[in-house]
Design a protein around this motif. Structure first.
Motif, PDB file in Angstrom:
ATOM      1  N   LYS A 154      10.358  -1.602   6.381  1.00  0.00           N
ATOM      2  CA  LYS A 154      10.108  -2.425   7.570  1.00  0.00           C
ATOM      3  C   LYS A 154      10.502  -1.681   8.833  1.00  0.00           C
ATOM      4  O   LYS A 154       9.803  -1.754   9.838  1.00  0.00           O
ATOM      5  CB  LYS A 154      10.872  -3.745   7.482  1.00  0.00           C
ATOM      6  CG  LYS A 154      10.675  -4.599   8.714  1.00  0.00           C
ATOM      7  CD  LYS A 154      11.524  -5.847   8.714  1.00  0.00           C
ATOM      8  CE  LYS A 154      11.379  -6.529  10.056  1.00  0.00           C
ATOM      9  NZ  LYS A 154      12.383  -7.521  10.300  1.00  0.00           N
ATOM     10  N   HIS A 174       3.440 -10.072  -4.904  1.00  0.00           N
ATOM     11  CA  HIS A 174       3.413 -10.121  -3.441  1.00  0.00           C
ATOM     12  C   HIS A 174       4.746  -9.601  -2.895  1.00  0.00           C
ATOM     13  O   HIS A 174       5.462 -10.308  -2.212  1.00  0.00           O
ATOM     14  CB  HIS A 174       3.148 -11.541  -2.952  1.00  0.00           C
ATOM     15  CG  HIS A 174       1.835 -12.067  -3.431  1.00  0.00           C
ATOM     16  ND1 HIS A 174       0.644 -11.614  -2.927  1.00  0.00           N
ATOM     17  CD2 HIS A 174       1.514 -12.971  -4.377  1.00  0.00           C
ATOM     18  CE1 HIS A 174      -0.349 -12.226  -3.529  1.00  0.00           C
ATOM     19  NE2 HIS A 174       0.152 -13.050  -4.425  1.00  0.00           N
ATOM     20  N   ALA A 195       0.456 -10.405   2.551  1.00  0.00           N
ATOM     21  CA  ALA A 195       0.693 -11.839   2.774  1.00  0.00           C
ATOM     22  C   ALA A 195      -0.621 -12.575   2.983  1.00  0.00           C
ATOM     23  O   ALA A 195      -1.499 -12.118   3.713  1.00  0.00           O
ATOM     24  CB  ALA A 195       1.604 -12.036   3.984  1.00  0.00           C
ATOM     25  N   ASN A 215       4.772  -8.312   5.439  1.00  0.00           N
ATOM     26  CA  ASN A 215       4.143  -8.074   4.144  1.00  0.00           C
ATOM     27  C   ASN A 215       2.642  -7.900   4.363  1.00  0.00           C
ATOM     28  O   ASN A 215       1.956  -8.850   4.729  1.00  0.00           O
ATOM     29  CB  ASN A 215       4.411  -9.255   3.211  1.00  0.00           C
ATOM     30  CG  ASN A 215       3.808  -9.084   1.839  1.00  0.00           C
ATOM     31  OD1 ASN A 215       3.017  -8.177   1.589  1.00  0.00           O
ATOM     32  ND2 ASN A 215       4.160  -9.980   0.940  1.00  0.00           N
ATOM     33  N   PRO A 242       7.514  -7.934  -0.649  1.00  0.00           N
ATOM     34  CA  PRO A 242       7.635  -7.726   0.791  1.00  0.00           C
ATOM     35  C   PRO A 242       7.278  -6.280   1.123  1.00  0.00           C
ATOM     36  O   PRO A 242       7.483  -5.384   0.327  1.00  0.00           O
ATOM     37  CB  PRO A 242       9.105  -8.018   1.078  1.00  0.00           C
ATOM     38  CG  PRO A 242       9.587  -8.781  -0.090  1.00  0.00           C
ATOM     39  CD  PRO A 242       8.742  -8.375  -1.260  1.00  0.00           C
ATOM     40  N   VAL A 243       6.759  -6.103   2.313  1.00  0.00           N
ATOM     41  CA  VAL A 243       6.329  -4.768   2.723  1.00  0.00           C
ATOM     42  C   VAL A 243       7.471  -3.761   2.646  1.00  0.00           C
ATOM     43  O   VAL A 243       7.242  -2.584   2.406  1.00  0.00           O
ATOM     44  CB  VAL A 243       5.686  -4.821   4.128  1.00  0.00           C
ATOM     45  CG1 VAL A 243       6.728  -4.991   5.203  1.00  0.00           C
ATOM     46  CG2 VAL A 243       4.865  -3.591   4.375  1.00  0.00           C
TER      47      VAL A 243
END
Length: 135
Positions: free
Chosen positions: A32, A23, A67, A64, A25-26
């Protein structure tokens, strides 16, 4: 100018790296900064509203797109805007699980139709957090 150069250098250096965790983070996959810029372009509004949108989605998902929130009787919240259930975003695109752009488009539309402004949505979310703290 120097900060912009550092951000660009960091972004370019991360482009061909794969996420380190399941998972991630984006920012590991999609910078971002680029997603916030895109959301702001889709949202419009002034800098204050754009800041509220950034704060809201940072609280919700840290931007994310993978998420997942906790499961509820309504389903499971999903993605950058934490749509509940996540499959609501299919109205914007069938790729809602894997495409941050689809999630952002859905989230911007949801905020505008449900709350009118991003700061109202943020206020609502903060009030929920305060309520949870007092339970």
């Amino acid at each position: 100018m120097f900060i912009v150069f550092i951000l660009l250098a960091f972004t370019v250096s991360r482009c061909d790296q794969k996420p380190q965790t399941k998972h991630a983070p984006v920012a590991e996959i999609y910078p971002k900064v680029a997603l916030v810029k895109l959301a702001n372009e889709l949202y419009g509004g002034d800098e204050i509203q754009q800041s509220c949108l950034d704060t809201l989605w940072t609280m919700e998902s840290h931007w994310n797109y993978k998420a997942k929130g906790s499961k509820t009787r309504l389903g499971q919240a999903w993605g950058i805007p934490q749509a509940l259930p996540g499959k609501k975003m299919a109205k914007i695109g069938a790729d809602w699980k894997t495409n941050p752009l689809t999630q952002i488009k859905w989230g911007v539309h949801y905020i505008k139709t449900r709350y009118g402004k991003a700061c109202y949505a943020l206020k609502h979310e903060l009030n929920k957090e305060i309520g949870r703290a007092h339970v």
